[in-house]
Write a protein that holds these residues in place. Sequence first.
Motif, PDB file in Angstrom:
ATOM      1  N   ARG A   1     -17.350   8.355 -10.030  1.00 50.59           N
ATOM      2  CA  ARG A   1     -17.568   8.486  -8.573  1.00 50.59           C
ATOM      3  C   ARG A   1     -18.139   7.209  -7.874  1.00 50.59           C
ATOM      4  NH1 ARG A   1     -14.943  12.845  -7.629  1.00 50.59           N
ATOM      5  NH2 ARG A   1     -15.266  14.527  -8.951  1.00 50.59           N
ATOM      6  N   ASN A   2     -18.751   6.407  -8.789  1.00 49.81           N
ATOM      7  CA  ASN A   2     -19.133   4.959  -8.341  1.00 49.81           C
ATOM      8  C   ASN A   2     -18.038   3.935  -8.049  1.00 49.81           C
ATOM      9  OD1 ASN A   2     -19.133   4.759 -10.873  1.00 49.81           O
ATOM     10  ND2 ASN A   2     -21.016   3.334 -11.148  1.00 49.81           N
ATOM     11  N   ALA A   3     -16.851   4.320  -8.169  1.00 49.08           N
ATOM     12  CA  ALA A   3     -15.935   3.478  -8.011  1.00 49.08           C
ATOM     13  C   ALA A   3     -15.333   3.841  -6.732  1.00 49.08           C
ATOM     14  CB  ALA A   3     -14.911   3.753  -9.243  1.00 49.08           C
ATOM     15  N   THR A   4     -15.432   2.747  -5.795  1.00 45.60           N
ATOM     16  CA  THR A   4     -14.845   2.766  -4.616  1.00 45.60           C
ATOM     17  C   THR A   4     -13.346   2.953  -4.415  1.00 45.60           C
ATOM     18  OG1 THR A   4     -16.718   1.255  -3.840  1.00 45.60           O
ATOM     19  CG2 THR A   4     -14.963   1.940  -2.244  1.00 45.60           C
ATOM     20  N   VAL A   5     -12.539   1.928  -5.532  1.00 45.36           N
ATOM     21  CA  VAL A   5     -11.306   2.012  -5.679  1.00 45.36           C
ATOM     22  C   VAL A   5     -10.841   2.135  -6.929  1.00 45.36           C
ATOM     23  CG1 VAL A   5      -8.967   0.452  -5.321  1.00 45.36           C
ATOM     24  CG2 VAL A   5     -11.067   0.469  -3.411  1.00 45.36           C
ATOM     25  N   ARG A   6      -9.819   2.830  -7.233  1.00 41.39           N
ATOM     26  CA  ARG A   6      -9.466   3.154  -8.422  1.00 41.39           C
ATOM     27  C   ARG A   6      -7.951   2.727  -8.696  1.00 41.39           C
ATOM     28  NH1 ARG A   6     -12.659   7.258  -7.376  1.00 41.39           N
ATOM     29  NH2 ARG A   6     -10.810   8.297  -6.326  1.00 41.39           N
ATOM     30  N   VAL A   7      -7.588   1.905  -9.671  1.00 38.48           N
ATOM     31  CA  VAL A   7      -6.029   1.310  -9.809  1.00 38.48           C
ATOM     32  C   VAL A   7      -5.798   1.642 -11.343  1.00 38.48           C
ATOM     33  CG1 VAL A   7      -4.528  -0.612  -9.820  1.00 38.48           C
ATOM     34  CG2 VAL A   7      -6.652  -0.554  -8.154  1.00 38.48           C
ATOM     35  N   ILE A   8      -4.931   2.796 -11.457  1.00 37.13           N
ATOM     36  CA  ILE A   8      -4.336   2.913 -12.674  1.00 37.13           C
ATOM     37  C   ILE A   8      -2.659   2.642 -12.606  1.00 37.13           C
ATOM     38  CG2 ILE A   8      -3.480   5.072 -14.022  1.00 37.13           C
ATOM     39  CD1 ILE A   8      -5.667   6.807 -12.705  1.00 37.13           C
ATOM     40  N   GLY A   9      -2.567   1.440 -13.518  1.00 40.97           N
ATOM     41  CA  GLY A   9      -1.612   0.666 -13.434  1.00 40.97           C
ATOM     42  C   GLY A   9      -1.241   0.039 -12.378  1.00 40.97           C
ATOM     43  N   THR A  10      -0.337   0.443 -11.324  1.00 45.06           N
ATOM     44  CA  THR A  10      -0.443  -0.379  -9.998  1.00 45.06           C
ATOM     45  C   THR A  10      -0.571   0.531  -8.967  1.00 45.06           C
ATOM     46  OG1 THR A  10       2.026  -0.338  -9.896  1.00 45.06           O
ATOM     47  CG2 THR A  10       0.895  -2.344 -10.792  1.00 45.06           C
ATOM     48  N   GLU A  11      -0.833   2.193  -9.264  1.00 49.57           N
ATOM     49  CA  GLU A  11      -1.308   2.989  -8.437  1.00 49.57           C
ATOM     50  C   GLU A  11      -2.614   2.834  -7.785  1.00 49.57           C
ATOM     51  OE1 GLU A  11      -0.224   7.661  -8.654  1.00 49.57           O
ATOM     52  OE2 GLU A  11      -2.397   7.366  -9.374  1.00 49.57           O
ATOM     53  N   VAL A  12      -2.919   2.559  -6.606  1.00 48.48           N
ATOM     54  CA  VAL A  12      -4.167   2.442  -5.877  1.00 48.48           C
ATOM     55  C   VAL A  12      -4.706   3.521  -4.947  1.00 48.48           C
ATOM     56  CG1 VAL A  12      -5.419   0.790  -4.185  1.00 48.48           C
ATOM     57  CG2 VAL A  12      -3.571   0.008  -5.745  1.00 48.48           C
ATOM     58  N   SER A  13      -5.873   4.019  -5.402  1.00 51.22           N
ATOM     59  CA  SER A  13      -6.445   5.261  -4.530  1.00 51.22           C
ATOM     60  C   SER A  13      -7.761   4.930  -4.307  1.00 51.22           C
ATOM     61  CB  SER A  13      -6.063   6.607  -5.318  1.00 51.22           C
ATOM     62  OG  SER A  13      -6.681   6.370  -6.702  1.00 51.22           O
ATOM     63  N   GLY A  14      -8.386   5.651  -3.436  1.00 51.01           N
ATOM     64  CA  GLY A  14      -9.956   5.452  -3.586  1.00 51.01           C
ATOM     65  C   GLY A  14     -10.311   6.759  -2.163  1.00 51.01           C
ATOM     66  N   GLY A  15     -11.512   7.271  -2.655  1.00 49.58           N
ATOM     67  CA  GLY A  15     -11.540   8.477  -1.708  1.00 49.58           C
ATOM     68  C   GLY A  15     -10.695   9.360  -1.828  1.00 49.58           C
ATOM     69  N   ALA A  16     -10.184   9.885  -0.619  1.00 47.46           N
ATOM     70  CA  ALA A  16      -9.043  11.164  -0.496  1.00 47.46           C
ATOM     71  C   ALA A  16      -7.814  10.153  -0.074  1.00 47.46           C
ATOM     72  CB  ALA A  16      -9.487  11.997   0.463  1.00 47.46           C
ATOM     73  N   TYR A  17      -7.809   9.056  -0.415  1.00 51.77           N
ATOM     74  CA  TYR A  17      -6.610   8.095   0.035  1.00 51.77           C
ATOM     75  C   TYR A  17      -5.726   7.675  -1.380  1.00 51.77           C
ATOM     76  CZ  TYR A  17      -8.782   8.557   4.619  1.00 51.77           C
ATOM     77  OH  TYR A  17      -9.554   9.273   5.706  1.00 51.77           O
ATOM     78  N   GLN A  18      -4.503   7.214  -0.917  1.00 53.14           N
ATOM     79  CA  GLN A  18      -3.907   6.376  -1.912  1.00 53.14           C
ATOM     80  C   GLN A  18      -2.796   5.571  -0.977  1.00 53.14           C
ATOM     81  OE1 GLN A  18      -1.663   8.563  -5.046  1.00 53.14           O
ATOM     82  NE2 GLN A  18      -0.203   7.183  -5.047  1.00 53.14           N
ATOM     83  N   ALA A  19      -2.923   4.308  -1.486  1.00 55.95           N
ATOM     84  CA  ALA A  19      -2.001   3.320  -0.825  1.00 55.95           C
ATOM     85  C   ALA A  19      -0.700   2.853  -1.439  1.00 55.95           C
ATOM     86  CB  ALA A  19      -2.924   2.035  -0.596  1.00 55.95           C
ATOM     87  N   SER A  20       0.117   2.918  -0.887  1.00 55.68           N
ATOM     88  CA  SER A  20       1.502   2.575  -1.577  1.00 55.68           C
ATOM     89  C   SER A  20       2.334   1.643  -0.976  1.00 55.68           C
ATOM     90  CB  SER A  20       2.403   4.018  -1.784  1.00 55.68           C
ATOM     91  OG  SER A  20       1.512   4.889  -2.576  1.00 55.68           O
ATOM     92  N   ALA A  21       3.176   1.054  -1.569  1.00 55.30           N
ATOM     93  CA  ALA A  21       3.991  -0.064  -0.654  1.00 55.30           C
ATOM     94  C   ALA A  21       5.158   0.718  -0.409  1.00 55.30           C
ATOM     95  CB  ALA A  21       4.765  -1.149  -1.975  1.00 55.30           C
ATOM     96  N   ASP A  22       5.686   0.400   0.712  1.00 55.09           N
ATOM     97  CA  ASP A  22       6.975   1.076   1.439  1.00 55.09           C
ATOM     98  C   ASP A  22       7.890   0.155   2.149  1.00 55.09           C
ATOM     99  OD1 ASP A  22       5.557  -0.297   3.450  1.00 55.09           O
ATOM    100  OD2 ASP A  22       5.069   1.609   4.570  1.00 55.09           O
ATOM    101  N   THR A  23       7.952  -1.086   1.361  1.00 48.48           N
ATOM    102  CA  THR A  23       8.885  -2.108   1.747  1.00 48.48           C
ATOM    103  C   THR A  23       9.546  -2.692   0.330  1.00 48.48           C
ATOM    104  OG1 THR A  23       7.570  -3.957   2.039  1.00 48.48           O
ATOM    105  CG2 THR A  23       7.899  -2.592   4.040  1.00 48.48           C
ATOM    106  N   LEU A  24      10.825  -3.300   0.518  1.00 47.36           N
ATOM    107  CA  LEU A  24      11.338  -3.867  -0.565  1.00 47.36           C
ATOM    108  C   LEU A  24      10.435  -5.021  -1.015  1.00 47.36           C
ATOM    109  CD1 LEU A  24      15.071  -3.806   0.388  1.00 47.36           C
ATOM    110  CD2 LEU A  24      14.129  -2.501  -1.504  1.00 47.36           C
ATOM    111  N   PRO A  25       9.938  -6.009  -0.217  1.00 46.87           N
ATOM    112  CA  PRO A  25       9.223  -7.010  -0.739  1.00 46.87           C
ATOM    113  C   PRO A  25       7.994  -6.553  -1.444  1.00 46.87           C
ATOM    114  CG  PRO A  25      10.024  -7.506   1.392  1.00 46.87           C
ATOM    115  CD  PRO A  25      10.506  -6.124   1.318  1.00 46.87           C
TER     116      PRO A  25
END
Length: 453
Positions: free
Chosen positions: A122-146
């Motif tokens: 719970r005290n981790a603001t951001v969790r990265v599993i492999g290269t999957e980035v999430s935090g709180g109720a959100y998940q951030a993902s790339a959406d472009t080829l670069p």
Amino acid sequence: MRRRFARHLNLLRWALLGVAIVVLVVFLLAQRQSVDVSYGQSPAPSARIEEGAAGELGDATVPSTDEMTALVTADPVVRLPGAIARWDEQRVRAAIGGHDTRILVAPPGLDEAERKRVRKVRNATVRVIGTEVSGGAYQASADTLPGWRAQFATGDVTDQLVALIAKLRGVPAPPDRDDLRWREPSGPELAAVVGDLRSDGLHVGAGATLTRVPENAARAAFSDDAWYVVLPGQPYGEPLPRYGPALTRLAPDRPIVLMYGGWIEYHGPAEADFADLAGASFYAQFEGRLSRYDYPQQNVLGAYLDRVTDIRYAGLFDRPLPYRPFDPLRVALPALPWIFAACVAAFLVLSVRSLRRSLGGPGDPRWGGTPARLAGLTALAVEVSLLTDARSNPALTRSIGKLQAARAALDDGLPEPHVRTLLDDAAAELDDTALVVGIPSYRPDHYLQGRLS
């Protein structure tokens, strides 16, 4: 002989009907009521694979939730053994500002139970599993080829971290940046790659996990003339060797597939449109799995080649369809209706002939009935007996015996089919007699028709 011929025709008639029925059943079973917007049915597999069945679970594990909680309490950035994610620390610190933001970085390839333990910190603001980035109720993902290229070639998650932290803080996220750098391969590097490619079409760099190109998927996607260069994941922050343009200059008409870690790109014919479409559709669908699992490069390449096959079969580019194994049913299917029609037509023709023979022509019910036919054949036997010789006498004698038997059967009230059978036999013998004598008008059909007319 004539009776044997008639039996053979009857067998042929029913055989043709059987073939027609089989052809009809095969044709109906081959029909599919479906909507297909492609000009070819892609053979690429689409079955769902259960977790762990494709080698995506690695050897790395994570501590208990309590242990990870203690680590995050002690340090704002905790990297567990096997973690691969990297980022631009300056950009991430600028996004964090003065807020207390703690980042827990776990390795890829964890099973569901281990991923749940990471999410419970719970005290981790951001969790990265492999290269999957999430935090709180959100998940951030790339959406472009670069973005996907940086993520899967070097493990760079800077843009995802910056975007997620901005979202958690409630401030606008800065635009993504393509910080990936390239360099031209050196002479020895290029020579080593080209030597392997000209030898067997495959170069596997030191540290890469691929052992062989998936043969069936490669043949369906690019036939057998493609080159494959497979390299391990590249060090974060260092320029990547740009092999694509260099190899294209050496072989401009050859498909070239490059793999940097989990990133795959295409160079060669139709590159301008095809490469971007293949990459975007593949990573848009599989980014979630590739980011959190540790798939072998061979599996990733096989899935990419299946996607290429799907695109080629969709008919979006002016290129020939890939090789397809010979399918007898697919080739014969357009001819099945014609085969069915021919068998039915032949069956009807033979049925009409058989019906005429069973009616016996003149002398059957529509010509005066069985007695009339018996009388006509008897008269014929008497007339032709004046012209017979040693060659024709046996047939005539057999016919007279059959006629006598038919008369006795008719007088005794035996069943009509039995009488007709005897008359058919007598007619066949008289027909042979007329052929031997050489007078066509004495053939039973002709004689009886002329007698009644």
